[in-house]
Design a protein around this motif. Structure first.
Motif, PDB file in Angstrom:
ATOM      1  N   SER A   1       0.806  -1.208   0.000  1.00  0.00           N
ATOM      2  CA  SER A   1       0.000   0.000   0.000  1.00  0.00           C
ATOM      3  C   SER A   1       0.847   1.270   0.000  1.00  0.00           C
ATOM      4  CB  SER A   1      -0.955  -0.002   1.194  1.00  0.00           C
ATOM      5  OG  SER A   1      -0.227  -0.045   2.392  1.00  0.00           O
ATOM      6  N   GLN A   2       2.157   1.157   0.037  1.00  0.00           N
ATOM      7  CA  GLN A   2       3.011   2.331  -0.009  1.00  0.00           C
ATOM      8  C   GLN A   2       2.920   3.040  -1.356  1.00  0.00           C
ATOM      9  OE1 GLN A   2       4.228  -0.799   0.055  1.00  0.00           O
ATOM     10  NE2 GLN A   2       5.889  -1.005  -1.397  1.00  0.00           N
ATOM     11  N   PHE A   3       2.301   2.407  -2.350  1.00  0.00           N
ATOM     12  CA  PHE A   3       2.165   3.015  -3.669  1.00  0.00           C
ATOM     13  C   PHE A   3       1.050   4.045  -3.719  1.00  0.00           C
ATOM     14  CE2 PHE A   3       4.088  -1.151  -4.577  1.00  0.00           C
ATOM     15  CZ  PHE A   3       5.275  -0.697  -5.100  1.00  0.00           C
ATOM     16  N   VAL A   4       0.195   4.068  -2.706  1.00  0.00           N
ATOM     17  CA  VAL A   4      -0.892   5.037  -2.636  1.00  0.00           C
ATOM     18  C   VAL A   4      -0.417   6.173  -1.757  1.00  0.00           C
ATOM     19  CG1 VAL A   4      -3.280   5.410  -1.984  1.00  0.00           C
ATOM     20  CG2 VAL A   4      -2.568   3.187  -2.871  1.00  0.00           C
ATOM     21  N   THR A   5      -0.378   7.381  -2.307  1.00  0.00           N
ATOM     22  CA  THR A   5       0.185   8.509  -1.579  1.00  0.00           C
ATOM     23  C   THR A   5      -0.842   9.177  -0.682  1.00  0.00           C
ATOM     24  OG1 THR A   5      -0.348  10.129  -3.263  1.00  0.00           O
ATOM     25  CG2 THR A   5       1.769   8.960  -3.494  1.00  0.00           C
ATOM     26  N   ASP A   6      -0.372   9.933   0.296  1.00  0.00           N
ATOM     27  CA  ASP A   6      -1.240  10.673   1.197  1.00  0.00           C
ATOM     28  C   ASP A   6      -1.880  11.873   0.526  1.00  0.00           C
ATOM     29  OD1 ASP A   6      -0.867   8.986   3.360  1.00  0.00           O
ATOM     30  OD2 ASP A   6       0.942  10.033   4.003  1.00  0.00           O
ATOM     31  N   ASP A   7      -1.410  12.283  -0.636  1.00  0.00           N
ATOM     32  CA  ASP A   7      -1.973  13.428  -1.347  1.00  0.00           C
ATOM     33  C   ASP A   7      -3.452  13.225  -1.658  1.00  0.00           C
ATOM     34  OD1 ASP A   7       0.542  14.534  -1.304  1.00  0.00           O
ATOM     35  OD2 ASP A   7       1.030  13.918  -3.350  1.00  0.00           O
ATOM     36  N   ALA A   8      -3.879  11.994  -1.833  1.00  0.00           N
ATOM     37  CA  ALA A   8      -5.272  11.724  -2.175  1.00  0.00           C
ATOM     38  C   ALA A   8      -6.220  12.149  -1.069  1.00  0.00           C
ATOM     39  CB  ALA A   8      -5.454  10.236  -2.481  1.00  0.00           C
ATOM     40  N   ALA A   9      -5.819  12.060   0.175  1.00  0.00           N
ATOM     41  CA  ALA A   9      -6.683  12.432   1.286  1.00  0.00           C
ATOM     42  C   ALA A   9      -7.005  13.917   1.260  1.00  0.00           C
ATOM     43  CB  ALA A   9      -6.023  12.051   2.606  1.00  0.00           C
ATOM     44  N   ASP A  10      -6.152  14.728   0.701  1.00  0.00           N
ATOM     45  CA  ASP A  10      -6.363  16.166   0.623  1.00  0.00           C
ATOM     46  C   ASP A  10      -7.290  16.555  -0.525  1.00  0.00           C
ATOM     47  OD1 ASP A  10      -4.593  16.466   2.750  1.00  0.00           O
ATOM     48  OD2 ASP A  10      -2.869  16.694   1.420  1.00  0.00           O
ATOM     49  N   ALA A  11      -7.624  15.636  -1.402  1.00  0.00           N
ATOM     50  CA  ALA A  11      -8.377  15.958  -2.605  1.00  0.00           C
ATOM     51  C   ALA A  11      -9.888  15.862  -2.404  1.00  0.00           C
ATOM     52  CB  ALA A  11      -7.946  15.035  -3.736  1.00  0.00           C
ATOM     53  N   GLY A  12     -10.352  15.422  -1.269  1.00  0.00           N
ATOM     54  CA  GLY A  12     -11.779  15.341  -1.000  1.00  0.00           C
ATOM     55  C   GLY A  12     -12.217  13.938  -0.657  1.00  0.00           C
ATOM     56  N   PRO A  13     -13.475  13.803  -0.201  1.00  0.00           N
ATOM     57  CA  PRO A  13     -13.962  12.510   0.275  1.00  0.00           C
ATOM     58  C   PRO A  13     -14.029  11.438  -0.807  1.00  0.00           C
ATOM     59  CG  PRO A  13     -15.726  14.127   0.252  1.00  0.00           C
ATOM     60  CD  PRO A  13     -14.451  14.856  -0.063  1.00  0.00           C
ATOM     61  N   ASP A  14     -14.369  11.808  -2.055  1.00  0.00           N
ATOM     62  CA  ASP A  14     -14.439  10.797  -3.112  1.00  0.00           C
ATOM     63  C   ASP A  14     -13.076  10.174  -3.368  1.00  0.00           C
ATOM     64  OD1 ASP A  14     -17.143  11.204  -3.436  1.00  0.00           O
ATOM     65  OD2 ASP A  14     -16.893  12.598  -5.097  1.00  0.00           O
ATOM     66  N   VAL A  15     -12.059  11.004  -3.438  1.00  0.00           N
ATOM     67  CA  VAL A  15     -10.709  10.505  -3.684  1.00  0.00           C
ATOM     68  C   VAL A  15     -10.187   9.776  -2.451  1.00  0.00           C
ATOM     69  CG1 VAL A  15      -8.344  11.154  -4.255  1.00  0.00           C
ATOM     70  CG2 VAL A  15     -10.242  12.251  -5.428  1.00  0.00           C
ATOM     71  N   ALA A  16     -10.506  10.284  -1.271  1.00  0.00           N
ATOM     72  CA  ALA A  16     -10.064   9.602  -0.049  1.00  0.00           C
ATOM     73  C   ALA A  16     -10.695   8.223   0.043  1.00  0.00           C
ATOM     74  CB  ALA A  16     -10.406  10.443   1.173  1.00  0.00           C
ATOM     75  N   GLY A  17     -11.962   8.093  -0.334  1.00  0.00           N
ATOM     76  CA  GLY A  17     -12.620   6.780  -0.348  1.00  0.00           C
ATOM     77  C   GLY A  17     -11.999   5.859  -1.367  1.00  0.00           C
ATOM     78  N   ALA A  18     -11.655   6.423  -2.520  1.00  0.00           N
ATOM     79  CA  ALA A  18     -10.994   5.631  -3.556  1.00  0.00           C
ATOM     80  C   ALA A  18      -9.644   5.144  -3.061  1.00  0.00           C
ATOM     81  CB  ALA A  18     -10.830   6.453  -4.831  1.00  0.00           C
ATOM     82  N   ARG A  19      -8.954   6.008  -2.349  1.00  0.00           N
ATOM     83  CA  ARG A  19      -7.644   5.635  -1.801  1.00  0.00           C
ATOM     84  C   ARG A  19      -7.783   4.451  -0.852  1.00  0.00           C
ATOM     85  NH1 ARG A  19      -4.620   7.715   3.058  1.00  0.00           N
ATOM     86  NH2 ARG A  19      -2.505   7.023   2.667  1.00  0.00           N
ATOM     87  N   THR A  20      -8.807   4.479  -0.019  1.00  0.00           N
ATOM     88  CA  THR A  20      -9.028   3.385   0.929  1.00  0.00           C
ATOM     89  C   THR A  20      -9.337   2.086   0.188  1.00  0.00           C
ATOM     90  OG1 THR A  20      -9.814   4.912   2.608  1.00  0.00           O
ATOM     91  CG2 THR A  20     -10.470   2.609   2.851  1.00  0.00           C
TER      92      THR A  20
END
Length: 62
Positions: free
Chosen positions: A2-21
């Motif tokens: 999971s290190q390939f998924v960056t923390d930047d996605a959490a700053d982009a909004g709930p849709d992207v944060a959900g996608a990241r999860t």
């Protein structure tokens, strides 16, 4: 993995944060492979690919 998924996605909004999860959870399933019989790998690969494809489609539609 999971290190390939960056923390930047959490700053982009709930849709992207959900996608990241969803992506992180799907990729984490690949860590199970060494403990599984080779015949069981196909199910893990297929389900991981499906989650990734569904998530990408959802993000593209957003």
């Amino acid at each position: 993995m999971s290190q390939f998924v960056t923390d930047d996605a959490a700053d982009a909004g709930p849709d992207v944060a959900g996608a990241r999860t969803r992506v992180s959870d799907a990729v984490a399933r690949l860590d199970e492979l060494p403990r599984l019989a080779t015949a069981e790998h196909v199910e893990v690969f297929e389900s991981t690919q499906q989650v990734l494809a569904d998530t990408l489609s959802a993000v593209d539609e957003a």
